[in-house]
Design an enzyme around this catalytic site. Structure first.
Site, PDB file in Angstrom:
ATOM      1  N   ASP A  76       0.874  -1.170   0.000  1.00 42.13           N
ATOM      2  CA  ASP A  76       0.000   0.000   0.000  1.00 42.13           C
ATOM      3  C   ASP A  76       0.906   1.213   0.000  1.00 42.13           C
ATOM      4  O   ASP A  76       1.850   1.310   0.798  1.00 42.13           O
ATOM      5  CB  ASP A  76      -0.962   0.023   1.188  1.00 42.13           C
ATOM      6  CG  ASP A  76      -2.135   0.960   0.893  1.00 42.13           C
ATOM      7  OD1 ASP A  76      -2.882   0.676  -0.068  1.00 42.13           O
ATOM      8  OD2 ASP A  76      -2.277   1.989   1.574  1.00 42.13           O
ATOM      9  N   LYS A 120      14.970   4.603 -10.522  1.00 46.07           N
ATOM     10  CA  LYS A 120      13.856   4.775  -9.573  1.00 46.07           C
ATOM     11  C   LYS A 120      13.941   3.741  -8.447  1.00 46.07           C
ATOM     12  O   LYS A 120      13.815   4.086  -7.270  1.00 46.07           O
ATOM     13  CB  LYS A 120      12.503   4.676 -10.308  1.00 46.07           C
ATOM     14  CG  LYS A 120      11.337   4.872  -9.345  1.00 46.07           C
ATOM     15  CD  LYS A 120       9.966   4.765  -9.971  1.00 46.07           C
ATOM     16  CE  LYS A 120       8.910   4.709  -8.868  1.00 46.07           C
ATOM     17  NZ  LYS A 120       7.563   4.434  -9.354  1.00 46.07           N
TER      18      LYS A 120
END
Ligand code: ITT
Ligand code: MG
Length: 253
Positions: free
Chosen positions: A70, A175
């Site tokens: 999440d 990233k």
């Protein structure tokens, strides 16, 4: 080799996980490998609570180890919004573009652009019990307009203060090195490696103890028989992983 289901319906996240887990000796699966399930409710107040809810839900339904993520963007000037509501900032079925447009609109007259991505990971075993949890965050500034074509979600609006470039411009490798998800995944892998080493150590210790007990029993039997065969010949089927400590050679001078 065990199976781990990456329990996300977000294909951007899934690609990142696949890349970061590719070296691990685990068979990776994703939700598309199973019959479709309704999405679980993500109404927790924290990223960690939602990650646990998702991991438990999918693990129980699929009867497999499941990893759930999440995550979201916290913008300081908006008091941490969109936060846990990042996916549905512009509405329950909002697209990335709709979420990004709404965020830019709300930030139109804001000078303070500090923001951060956060990610909570949870792994549940097939009964649904949470067996591991980690998290990570990644600092940045909210851009005034989208930049670059890479990444997903809010990436085109995020200027990474660690990379000195927009996440929309960064390669997947760049990233992953600095991202909230990359940091959380590396913590999880470190935990697994530690647990595997401990398990291995314990097994070897047990094996070593078993071997030294057997040696004592054999020694006694040999004494009783008056025989003293070489050890390998006496027990050809036992090959200890860890040898009992040998006595140091007496020093000669
Ligand atoms: O719940 P699952 O199935 O994993 O998929 P989701 O997309 O709904 O995922 P979340 O509930 O965790 O919501 C996360 C939101 O934050 C965004 N987000 C998360 N990580 C991101 C990242 O690395 N780069 C850009 N946006 C990200 C993402 O696009 C979503 O809008
Ligand atoms: Mg979601």
């Amino acid at each position: 080799m065990g199976t781990l289901v990456i329990a996300t319906s977000n294909l951007g996240k899934l690609d990142e996980f696949k890349e970061m887990f590719k070296e691990l000796p685990v068979e990776l699966k994703c939700l598309a490998d199973y019959p479709p399930l309704p999405s679980p409710n993500e109404n927790g107040r924290t990223f960690a609570a939602n990650a646990k809810t998702k991991a438990t839900y999918y693990a129980k339904h699929l009867n497999e180890f499941c990893l759930a993520d999440d995550s979201g963007l916290e913008v300081k000037a908006l008091g941490g919004e969109p936060g846990v509501r990042s996916a549905r900032f512009a509405g329950d079925e909002a697209t990335d573009k709709e979420n990004n447009d709404l965020l830019l609109q709300q930030m139109k007259f804001q000078i303070t652009r500090t923001c951060r991505f956060r990610c909570a990971l949870a792994v549940a075993n097939p009964t649904g019990r949470i067996v591991a949890e980690t998290d990570g965050s990644c600092e940045g500034m909210l851009l005034h307009e989208p930049l670059g074509e890479n990444g997903f979600g809010y990436d085109p609006l995020f200027w990474s203060t660690e990379l000195h470039k927009g996440l929309g411009e960064a390669t997947a490798e760049e990233k992953n090195k600095i991202s909230h998800r990359g940091k959380a995944v590396r913590k999880l892998i470190a935990m697994w490696k530690k647990a595997a080493n401990n398990k291995n150590g314990k097994r070897q210790e047990k094996q070593g103890r078993k071997y030294s007990n057997e040696q004592q029993v054999n020694g006694k039997a040999e004494q009783e028989n008056g025989a003293s065969k070489p050890e390998r010949e006496a027990r050809p089927d036992t090959k200890p992983e860890v040898k009992p400590e040998s006595k140091p050679e007496p020093e000669t001078n």
